[in-house]
Motif scaffolding. Sequence first.
Motif, mmCIF file in Angstrom:
data_model
loop_
_atom_site.group_PDB
_atom_site.id
_atom_site.type_symbol
_atom_site.label_atom_id
_atom_site.label_comp_id
_atom_site.label_asym_id
_atom_site.label_seq_id
_atom_site.Cartn_x
_atom_site.Cartn_y
_atom_site.Cartn_z
ATOM 1 N N ASP A 215 -9.054 35.748 4.939
ATOM 2 C CA ASP A 215 -8.379 35.321 3.711
ATOM 3 C C ASP A 215 -8.306 33.802 3.623
ATOM 4 O O ASP A 215 -8.464 33.211 2.556
ATOM 5 N N GLU A 216 -8.040 33.137 4.763
ATOM 6 C CA GLU A 216 -7.956 31.684 4.762
ATOM 7 C C GLU A 216 -9.312 31.063 4.431
ATOM 8 O O GLU A 216 -9.404 30.087 3.682
ATOM 9 N N ASP A 217 -10.384 31.620 4.993
ATOM 10 C CA ASP A 217 -11.722 31.096 4.720
ATOM 11 C C ASP A 217 -12.070 31.241 3.244
ATOM 12 O O ASP A 217 -12.667 30.354 2.642
ATOM 13 N N GLU A 218 -11.707 32.389 2.644
ATOM 14 C CA GLU A 218 -12.051 32.623 1.247
ATOM 15 C C GLU A 218 -11.303 31.669 0.323
ATOM 16 O O GLU A 218 -11.770 31.334 -0.758
ATOM 17 N N ALA A 219 -10.097 31.238 0.725
ATOM 18 C CA ALA A 219 -9.272 30.401 -0.139
ATOM 19 C C ALA A 219 -9.686 28.937 -0.109
ATOM 20 O O ALA A 219 -9.340 28.173 -1.005
ATOM 21 N N LEU A 220 -10.397 28.524 0.927
ATOM 22 C CA LEU A 220 -10.764 27.117 1.051
ATOM 23 C C LEU A 220 -11.875 26.734 0.076
ATOM 24 O O LEU A 220 -12.762 27.534 -0.211
ATOM 25 N N PRO A 221 -11.836 25.500 -0.437
ATOM 26 C CA PRO A 221 -12.953 25.030 -1.273
ATOM 27 C C PRO A 221 -14.222 24.942 -0.440
ATOM 28 O O PRO A 221 -14.168 24.651 0.761
ATOM 29 N N LYS A 222 -15.363 25.173 -1.093
ATOM 30 C CA LYS A 222 -16.638 25.158 -0.383
ATOM 31 C C LYS A 222 -17.448 23.944 -0.813
ATOM 32 O O LYS A 222 -17.327 23.472 -1.941
ATOM 33 N N GLY A 223 -18.249 23.458 0.110
ATOM 34 C CA GLY A 223 -19.068 22.299 -0.205
ATOM 35 C C GLY A 223 -20.370 22.319 0.569
ATOM 36 O O GLY A 223 -20.451 22.872 1.668
ATOM 37 N N MET A 224 -21.387 21.722 -0.004
ATOM 38 C CA MET A 224 -22.681 21.569 0.645
ATOM 39 C C MET A 224 -22.677 20.230 1.364
ATOM 40 O O MET A 224 -22.519 19.175 0.724
ATOM 41 N N VAL A 225 -22.831 20.254 2.678
ATOM 42 C CA VAL A 225 -22.743 19.046 3.496
ATOM 43 C C VAL A 225 -24.153 18.612 3.886
ATOM 44 O O VAL A 225 -24.762 19.190 4.792
ATOM 45 N N PRO A 226 -24.709 17.613 3.212
ATOM 46 C CA PRO A 226 -26.083 17.184 3.491
ATOM 47 C C PRO A 226 -26.304 16.847 4.965
ATOM 48 O O PRO A 226 -25.443 16.240 5.601
ATOM 49 N N LEU A 227 -27.434 17.237 5.487
ATOM 50 C CA LEU A 227 -27.893 17.066 6.860
ATOM 51 C C LEU A 227 -27.223 18.040 7.808
ATOM 52 O O LEU A 227 -27.891 18.621 8.660
ATOM 53 N N ALA A 228 -25.903 18.258 7.665
ATOM 54 C CA ALA A 228 -25.241 19.240 8.520
ATOM 55 C C ALA A 228 -25.863 20.611 8.324
ATOM 56 O O ALA A 228 -25.992 21.400 9.272
ATOM 57 N N ASP A 229 -26.280 20.898 7.078
ATOM 58 C CA ASP A 229 -26.874 22.199 6.803
ATOM 59 C C ASP A 229 -28.361 22.257 7.148
ATOM 60 O O ASP A 229 -28.988 23.299 6.987
ATOM 61 N N MET A 230 -28.922 21.146 7.615
ATOM 62 C CA MET A 230 -30.312 21.165 8.061
ATOM 63 C C MET A 230 -30.429 21.655 9.509
ATOM 64 O O MET A 230 -31.532 21.969 9.980
ATOM 65 N N LEU A 231 -29.303 21.713 10.209
ATOM 66 C CA LEU A 231 -29.326 22.221 11.575
ATOM 67 C C LEU A 231 -29.567 23.727 11.552
ATOM 68 O O LEU A 231 -28.863 24.468 10.844
ATOM 69 N N ASN A 232 -30.550 24.178 12.291
ATOM 70 C CA ASN A 232 -30.720 25.610 12.471
ATOM 71 C C ASN A 232 -29.653 26.104 13.440
ATOM 72 O O ASN A 232 -28.973 25.308 14.089
ATOM 73 N N ALA A 233 -29.494 27.408 13.525
ATOM 74 C CA ALA A 233 -28.429 27.970 14.359
ATOM 75 C C ALA A 233 -29.004 28.851 15.454
ATOM 76 O O ALA A 233 -30.040 29.488 15.282
ATOM 77 N N ASP A 234 -28.308 28.869 16.573
ATOM 78 C CA ASP A 234 -28.717 29.700 17.703
ATOM 79 C C ASP A 234 -27.485 30.012 18.536
ATOM 80 O O ASP A 234 -26.752 29.104 18.943
ATOM 81 N N ALA A 235 -27.251 31.300 18.780
ATOM 82 C CA ALA A 235 -26.048 31.715 19.501
ATOM 83 C C ALA A 235 -26.035 31.227 20.939
ATOM 84 O O ALA A 235 -24.971 30.964 21.503
#
Length: 474
Positions: A215-235
Motif C-alpha cells: 500500500d505504501e509503494d502504491e501511494a508514493l509518486p513515481k518518477g523515471m530516474v535517468p541513468l539509474a534505470d539503465m542499470l540491468n538487474a541481477d539477483a
Amino acid sequence: MTPFDEASEAFMAWLSKSGAEISRKIQLQDLRNIQAGRGVVAVQNIEEDELLFRIPRPAILSVENSILSSEIPKSTFEHLGPWLSLILVMLYEYQNQTASNWAPYFNVLPTKFNTLMFWEADELEQLQASAVRNKIGKEEADAMFKNELVPVIKEFAEIFYSGDVHAQKRAEAMVEPHNLELMHKMGSLIMAYAFDVEPVNVQKDVDEEGYASEDEDEALPKGMVPLADMLNADADKNNARLFYESEYLSMKAVKPIMAGEEIFNDYGPLPRSDLLRRYGYITDNYAQYDVVEIPFDHITYAASGDSIPFYDEKIEYLDEHGLIETGYDISAGNPFTIQESISPELIAVIETLLLEEAEFERLKRKGKLPKPDQLSARGAMILHGFIQTQARQYSTSLDQDLSDIASVPLTGDIASKERRYAMAKLVRIGEKKILRNAEQALINMAQTKERSTGASKRPAEDDNYGAGKKQRAQ
C-alpha cells in the motif's frame, strides 16, 4: 559512430548539463550482443560505498517536474493517481518531441517491448496455468485509459497540444488503437523503469530486510530516474543501490566492482513469471523466487463437496482477520520445506476450516487463529489435493516439458516467437517443480504425523497472526 551510440552520447551529455555528477569510472555501453540493451559498466576498479552517479531531483521525469503540473489542476492528478498521472505526463513530454526537456532521455528508452502485455494469444498460451496470465490486465488497462485518461486529455486538449489548431481532434483520436498502444508503451516503461520517488524528508516504513508494504509503494509518486534505470538487474550480482537525498538520488556501489564488470541493480525477490511480465525477460538467477499461486476458488470448490461445519461463519471470520485472498503463494525452496515455502495464510485458512465446532467457537471468543506452523495430517492431505488440482490445470506435465526443454536464444530478435515460447516454458517448468516438491513434502508430513503419538493434542494458537505481502523499497 552508430545511431545507437550517438543517442547514448547525447543522453549522457544532456544528463551532465542537467547537473548530474557521473563518475569517470563508469560508462553507458551497448550490451545488445547479450540481449541486455544498454547497460552501465565499470571501466576502472570501484570501491564499496563509492559514488557512481548522482541525479538531481529536477532531472527526474515526474509529474512534479513537468510543466503540465502547473497547467492542469492538482485535483486532476490526485484523481488519476500515481500511475495514470505519470503516463499522462510522459505522453505530454513525448508528443512534444524536441521541445521537451527529456527528449534526449526518450531517445534512449526502448520503443519495442517483450513484456507479456505485448504477447500474442498463442504465446500467452505457452504459459499454460501460470497465475501471471491473470495479472497482465490488458483489457482493464484499455478501459482505464479510455475512461480515465482520455477524458482528461480531451478536457485539456488546448494545453496538452499547445499551439496545435487540431488539438481537439487529436485528443478525440486518443481512443484509436495506435494511441492506446502508445499508452501501453508508456505504462510498460513505467513498470520496467520507474522508481517510487519519495518526497524530501519522507521515508517509507521498511522492515529490517528493506521491504515496504504494498500500500505504501502504491501511494508514493513515481518518477523515471535517468541513468539509474539503465542499470540491468541481477539477483546474485547486485552491486549497486539507489539512495534518496534531499536534492539528489545517488547510486552507490554496495560492494567492490572490478573494471570490466557490469553494474547491477536488484528488482527484489521477483519470481520469473513477474520478471517476464514487468521486464520482458527471465534469468535463472531469479528461479529461487519462483512461486505457484493456489486460487481461493480451489478451496471454496473443495469445501462445497465436503461437510465443513460453520463454513460461512469461518470464511467471514477469516475475512475479518484479512486472510481471504484471491490466491496463496507456494514458493521455491532449496531444500523445499513446508514452513518456508507454503503461505502461512493458506495453512491458517485450511486449519480454520477444519476446526470442530467447539474448537472454532473457543478460538473465535479469543479472537485467535490456528498457528500457521501447525499443519495437521488432514490439513496436509487437503492441501495436497489442492496442489494436485492446480497441477492438472497445466496442459503438459513436468516430465513432458523437461524431455524437450528449450533454451532462450541469446541472439536474434528479442520479441521472436521462439524466444517467447522458450521463456514461457521455463516459467511453467519452474512452477511445476514447486508443485511436485510440495506434493512430496505434504505426503511425507502427513505420513509422519499419522505415525506420531502426539497427533491428538489441541491445536496451538497464534495471538498476532497475519503478515502482509511486502515489496522491496527502492
